[in-house]
Every structure is written in structure tokens, then in C-alpha cells.
Design an enzyme around this catalytic site. Structure first.
Site: not given
Length: 742
Positions: A299, A544
């Protein structure tokens, strides 16, 4: 009590801990692709790209010339084993930009003008479509899983303008292909030799930023002017770049949808539910800090959003879980078919919402026709934008504008979203949304916790600086604090986090180790730092697989509470209402992550962004696969080749990197090894010994971080730059602050 040491202690197990996965050295057959170079024989030297020799680092003795001034290394094993270098060789780009030679036929100017008119009419066409959808209430419910998937992002106004303009140019490119019957390569690469300047679409091209103070000690908020020769490199709201040519069906924009035999590719959900299963395998070495840092760093420099309609409503592709009628289908819809799915089918769902990514074009001479490139809404640098924002307006809105401080809310928490508390799912639970430098701050509790630590750290450092320098203005304290915080973030990433991800051999191979004394001098203004599409849309999504679906909160008294991740997506109520921030932060050093493997928690694969109104959510793995096709990402076999592995001809050839049981799963869903999506192939690889990642992901991730370090004129350990620190700060940015440091 939250302590700064939680940011600077070793994040996980000691860095010399070996990843306990089987692995094998890559094969030795060199790959090839448009724009790549074969190994050059120079007096017994196998001269190869850096990435092809890292596992043999201790045997490399010299650099070599690949031709055309391109540096390589003498790899002592056959041709293309891996990737490494020594000395100044590491300052070169590992991959050259994707390119294919394609000339255009003679094109009539009057007919071209008609093609351009399709681009000029694009905005009006979309406005009419969206007006019809809104009038018929075909919009995405805010508090549905797909609605929360959208609302976790806030789309910057600059990104909206860029996407609208880029789509007009892409539409004109598609029309040129149709009107002049161009081949796939001509439409994709031939048109990229045609500038938009001088055409009726010229006003849609962004301007090259001006740099009024090239010797500024401080970075710009939007990432521009880091590279003085190319001031737009690294700027927010600019295009990604590519390692391999795109695989769009039409060469320009249509998503990859066909297998090599011409049949449709296997359904993304079918791949997810048959290959990327949920098996609980906690890692024995690493804690959740490794995972949350991966998300926080992602991010920091990568965010390709997908659009809303012009009035802010979400694009609805699957009303009530079924495919929207053709008359109400938005052009950006690319829904995932769930027909017959054993999990979603009994719920009456045959369709998962999916909206195609926003796009961008370059500035100046780089504003061209041809294939679409996706937009990065963030700065492409490791520059604290995840804390401070990626535009001047975002940064200003996050500042307290006194004493150099950042805004906070009650209990020293992050500031509340000023837009009536925002549209995060917390509103369903009586809480409000936090705001930060990146809009995904509320996505899950650990991420919110790390955001909070960094804002507190900024304010702690600012307070110390103000005491030492009471004469300084708010601006001076803020900018000096920001400069220090960015250095601390870079230091943690390159000294503690990244060596675990790519391994110590590859840190050395890619030239990524920071110095223990003195300054570095490896800045290279010829390296473009912009995100590789294959990195942000595939390889860096490796995190993930590390996610725990069941979280543990560690209390002060030693007690432990257990929660489900699915109940806390995009909702910081645990922190805001229940005051559990400290308990979450303790989990950073006590909660094991899941191993890097092909197993994904159901909280991501069946319950992503589930809300109290629903008993299921979205499937992140299906979204990842579909996103790669949306972006035209090259296949796994292509990345095997460019990363120095032999190209697989049969599924059995994959066993050099992928366990046989996973190869069998791949063979059940894909017809050909040439159809395997890069994300799927990369996530199923065995870890390379000494690192977390498998070979192809390591190859792409190493390349990106090498460019993020070596292309950054403000990197914290550099000498001779306007933003350079003195020696003590450059080698230890966790220093005890003193006036002589700034």
C-alpha cells in the site's frame, strides 16, 4: 503501552533461519523473448542477465558485456541458471522494458481523424450509459461484499481524470485497429510509435511536471521531480510499466480470455476452488508482522483502483448475484462466472462482481496510442506515502498544521474520515472509518494497527525535534520528521523484511544490502522505478497465502481471544470501540503466519469483505486471476523463460519448481502449460532455499526492489544528494534524535 521498539525490533525469526521447503535449482536452458538477449559466449564466459545467476553468487568473478552497452555477469554454470551480480553491474535494470518491433502501414489522415473522433466521443457515450443505469437503479449496494470491496478504496480526482483521458485514447487506438485492419502487434506496439500530440486528442495528454527547486532537500508529495531528467517517473496517477508484452486478446485492451488452442480459458473461480485450497499450515519461523508488513509496503507504492460511475455509485455487474442483463451491462464489467459453484451455487449466486482496472497514459513524448497500461494511484517510491498520502492535498489534509504533527483522534488513534465518517463497513457496527495516507487503512485490523504505530511515531519524532529546535516552523518540523520517518521505513524494509522474502544471496545479487558504515553511491538516474504491472498485479500478491483466517488477540494479562478475519474486513470497530489496538500489536510478534504455499484461507477465498447482511463474501483468488487477465499479464511459462528457467513443454516439466501434486491440480484445470496464469503458477512454486518465494516471484520481486532502491535520489543511505543525511543517520536511522542530525 505501545512502544517504538515494536517497529524496529527484528520482525520475525532471525534472518539466518532457513525456509523449510523443498526446492531445486532452475534448469539451464536460456529463455528468449522480444527484446531479450541470449547468453553471450566470451572466452568461456556465459554472459547472462543478472537475474540468471544468483544461486551461484560465490562462483561469479567478473562482469561482462551483453552487447549494446548492456552489462551482464559471467555465470559459471550453463547459460541461464539464476540472477546475480557484483559491483556496479547491479545498478543496471535487470529487465529491459517490454517491446516488439511492428511497423505501421500507410494511413490516410482523414480516415485517422474519423478514428480519433471515437475517442473524443468516449466520455459522452459512457455518460449516457451510466445515466441509464442510475435511472434504473442498477448500482452497487454500498454494504454488499462487492460494495465494500469498492469502498475500501478512495479514488483520487486526479486518477479519475487520468482514467477518463486514457480511455479516450485507448478507444481511438481500438478504432484505428478496426479502421485500418491492423495486426495484433501493429495495434499493440506499432501504434505506440504514434504520439498523441498533433492529433485532436492532444489535450488529453498529461503535462510533464516542472521542478522549480531541483536541489530541494525534501521529496515532493506526489513523487515527481525525484528524477530530474524524467520528473514524471515515480509520480502518482501515472502508468505502470511491463516486463513482458501484454497478452490482450486484441493487442490493445480486450482482456486475455483465450487458451492457446483458441478455446476459452478456464474459469477463474474453477481454478481458485480446485488449485488454491484452504489447508491450515502455520509457519514455524515467522509471525504475522511479516504478513502485515507485506501489505503495508504494498500500500506504500502500488494501488491500481477500479472506477465508480461518474456520480460515485459503484458499477453493478451482478445484481442479486446473477449476471446483469445486456442492456444494463457497463463496458467496464468483467464478471466472474459462478454457475454450478459448490459454495456459491446453493446461495443462488451465479456471478461475482468484477470491474476492470483504471488506466493511464504517459506525459509528453510518452503519451502515445497503442496498448493500455494500468494506472498507479500512489507514488511509485518507498517514500512514506502510505503514511502521508500521494498528493499535496492528501498530505495537507492529514496534517495538524501545528508543530509538525499529524492529525489524530481520541485515544491517540488515527483521524476519523472527514466525509461523515466514511462508507466503511464499521458504520454497520456503530463505528466510523479512519483515514490515512492510503485509503485501504481500514481493510483489516493488523493493517490499521501498523498505520497507527507510524502516525504515533511521526508525532513522537516531531515532538522531539520541536523541543530541540523551538524556533522551527510547523513546515520545517513536519518535513524533517517526514524525512526521518521515510529513512526508518526504508531501513526496516531493506535490513529486516526484504532479506526474508528474497533471501540473503539475492539481496547481495540484486545489490540491495544497505551499508553498515559510510554512504552508498549506487544511484542510477537511468532506471525507471515505476511499478511493473506483473509485480503489482501478480508477484507481490504472494502475501495473500500468508494470511491467517483465525486471528488471536494477546491481552496484557496473558489471556488470548480468538476472532475471525471475515468479521473485521473494512471495519476498525475492534480498535475504535473496543480499545484492542495493543492486543492486535502484540500479535505481530506472537501469532504465526501461514506458510508460503498454494493454500489460501477461506476467509479470503469465500468470505472476502463479508458483511453482517451476508453469509459469504468474494473470492480474492478469483479476483487475482481475473485481474491478471484484465491487465493482459503474461503467462507463467513466459515468466519461467524470462527468469532463466527452461520453458515447460508438458505439465511434467513443471515439477522442477512445483510439487507433483500441485502440477496434477494445474493439469486438471488448464489444457496447456502455456495457459497457466502467472499468479497461479507463481503461488504454487516451491520456495527457493534461503528465501520465502518461489523462483519466478522472486525474480520479479527482486527486480522491482532493486529499481526502487537504485532509482531513488532520496534513498536514505546515499551520499552527495540534497536530501542526504550525515553518516550516523545513514547507517542507523533508529538513532536517538539530536539537532546535529538534521
Amino acid at each position: 503501552m505501545l512502544l517504538w521498539w515494536l517497529l524496529v525490533v527484528v520482525l520475525v525469526a532471525p534472518l539466518d533461519a532457513q525456509v523449510k521447503f523443498p526446492g531445486s535449482r532452475p534448469g539451464s536452458r536460456p529463455g528468449s523473448r522480444p527484446g531479450s538477449r541470449p547468453p553471450a559466449q566470451q572466452g568461456g564466459c556465459n554472459c547472462v542477465f543478472l537475474v540468471r545467476c544468483a544461486l551461484y553468487l560465490d562462483q561469479i568473478q567478473q562482469g561482462c558485456d551483453l552487447g549494446g552497452g548492456v552489462a551482464g555477469v559471467c555465470c559459471p554454470v550453463s547459460a541461464a541458471a539464476a540472477g546475480s551480480s557484483t559491483g556496479s553491474v547491479t545498478t543496471r535494470r535487470i529487465f529491459s522494458p517490454a517491446s516488439v518491433s511492428a511497423s505501421l502501414p500507410s494511413m490516410d489522415s482523414a480516415k485517422m481523424a474519423q478514428s480519433f473522433s471515437a475517442g473524443l466521443n468516449f466520455a459522452n457515450t459512457i455518460n449516457q450509459i451510466e445515466k441509464n443505469l442510475i435511472q434504473n437503479s442498477v448500482v452497487l449496494p454500498v454494504f454488499s461484499p462487492a460494495g465494500q470491496h469498492l469502498r475500501v478504496f478512495i479514488i483520487d480526482e486526479g486518477a479519475k481524470i487520468m482514467d477518463r483521458n486514457a480511455m479516450a485514447i485507448i478507444t481511438a487506438s481500438k478504432q484505428l485497429v478496426d479502421d485500418f485492419t491492423l495486426t495484433r502487434n501493429q495495434g499493440s506496439f506499432g501504434l505506440r510509435n504514434m504520439p498523441v500530440s498533433g492529433t485532436s486528442l492532444e489535450s488529453l495528454c498529461p503535462q510533464v511536471p516542472t521542478c522549480p527547486n531541483p536541489n530541494s532537500k525534501y521529496r515532493t508529495a506526489d513523487g515527481s521531480c525525484n528524477n530530474l531528467a524524467n520528473p514524471i517517473w515515480g509520480k502518482s496517477n501515472t502508468p505502470n510499466q511491463r516486463i513482458l508484452p501484454p497478452t490482450y486478446d486484441d493487442g490493445v485492451f480486450e482482456p486475455r480470455s483465450r487458451a492457446v488452442d483458441g478455446a476459452p480459458l478456464p474459469n477463474a473461480r474453477r481454478i481458485s476452488s480446485n488449485v488454491l485450497l484452504d489447508v491450515n499450515q502455520p509457519d514455524e519461523s515467522y509471525t504475522s508482522s511479516l504478513m502485515v508488513w507485506a501489505q503495508f509496503i504494498d500500500h506504500e507504492f502500488a494501488h491500481v483502483p477500479f472506477p465508480t460511475m461518474d456520480n460515485g455509485e459503484g458499477i453493478q455487474c451482478c445484481p442479486n448475484g446473477t449476471l446483469v442483463a445486456p442492456a444494463f451491462r457497463h463496458p467496464r464489467c468483467l464478471p466472474i462466472d459462478l454457475t454450478g459453484d459448490p459454495f456459491y451455487g446453493p446461495q443462488g449466486r451465479t456471478c461475482m462482481n468484477f470491474v476492470r482496472s483504471m488506466v493511464a497514459v504517459g506525459a509528453g513524448s510518452e503519451c502515445v496510442f497503442g496498448y493500455a497500461e494500468q494506472l498507479n494511484q500512489l507514488t511509485h517510491w518507498i517514500d512514506g506515502s502510505v503514511i502521508y498520502g500521494s498528493t499535496a492535498d492528501q498530505m495537507r489534509n492529514l496534517r495538524a498544521l501545528r508543530n509538525g504533527l499529524m492529525k489524530i483522534s481520541g485515544n491517540n488513534l488515527l483521524p476519523i474520515n472527514s466525509n461523515q465518517g466514511g462508507d466503511c463497513e464499521a458504520r454497520e457496527r456503530g463505528a466510523l472509518c479512519f483515514t490515512a495516507g492510503d485509503s485501504r487503512v481500514n481493510e483489516q485490523p493488523s493493517l490499521t494497527g501498523l498505520h497507527t504505530l507510524w502516525v504515533r511515531q511521526h508525532n513522537r519524532v516531531a515532538g522531539e525535534l520541536q523541543k530541540l529546535n523551538p524556533q522551527w516552523s510547523d513546515e520545517a518540523v513536519f518535513q524533517e520528521t517526514r524525512r526521518i520517518i521515510i529513512a526508518q521505513e526504508q531501513h526496516i524494509i531493506f535490513n529486516e523484511w526484504l532479506p526474508i522474502i528474497i533471501g540473503k544471496d539475492f539481496m547481495k545479487a540484486f545489490g540491495l544490502n544497505t551499508l553498515s558504515s559510510g554512504f552508498s553511491n549506487d544511484y542510477n538516474p537511468g532506471i525507471n522505478p515505476n511499478m511493473n504491472n506483473e509485480f503489482s498485479a501478480a508477484a507481490f500478491r504472494f502475501g495473500h497465502t500468508l494470511v491467517q483466517g483465525t486471528l488471536r488477540l494477546f491481552k496484557t494479562n496473558g489471556g488470548v481471544d480468538t476472532i475471525r478475519l471475515r468479521d473485521h474486513f473494512n471495519s476498525p470497530h475492534l480498535i475504535e470501540l473496543e480499545n484492542r489496538l495493543d492486543d492486535i500489536v502484540r500479535s505481530f510478534t506472537q501469532l504465526a503466519i501461514q506458510k508460503f504455499d498454494s493454500f489460501i484461507t477461506q476467509d479470503l477465498s469465500n468470505h472476502l469483505f463479508q458483511t453482517p447482511r451476508f453469509n459469504s463474501g468474494m473470492d480474492l483468488m478469483s479476483l487475482n486471476i481475473q485481474r491478471g487477465r484484465d491487465h493482459g499479464i503474461g503467462t507463467y511459462n513466459n515468466f519461467r523463460e524470462i527468469c532463466g528457467l527452461p520453458r515447460a513443454r508438458t505439465f511434467n516439466d513443471l515439477t522442477d519448481q512445483i510439487n507433483p501434486e500441485n502440477v496434477q491440480k494445474l493439469a486438471r484445470v488448464y489444457k496447456s502449460v502455456d495457459d497457466i496464469d502467472f499468479f497461479v503458477g507463481g503461488i504454487t512454486e516451491r520456495s527457493v532455499p534461503g528465501s520465502l518465494l518461489g523462483w519466478t516471484f522472486l525474480c520479479v520481486v527482486g527486480d522491482q526492489f532493486a529499481r526502487l532502491k537504485k532509482a531513488d535520489r532520496y534513498f536514505y543511505d546515499l551520499a552527495g544528494q540534497p536530501g542526504s543525511f550525515n553518516d550516523s543517520v545513514a547507517t542507523d536511522p533508529s538513532f536517538l534524535l539530536g539537532q546535529d542530525h538534521v
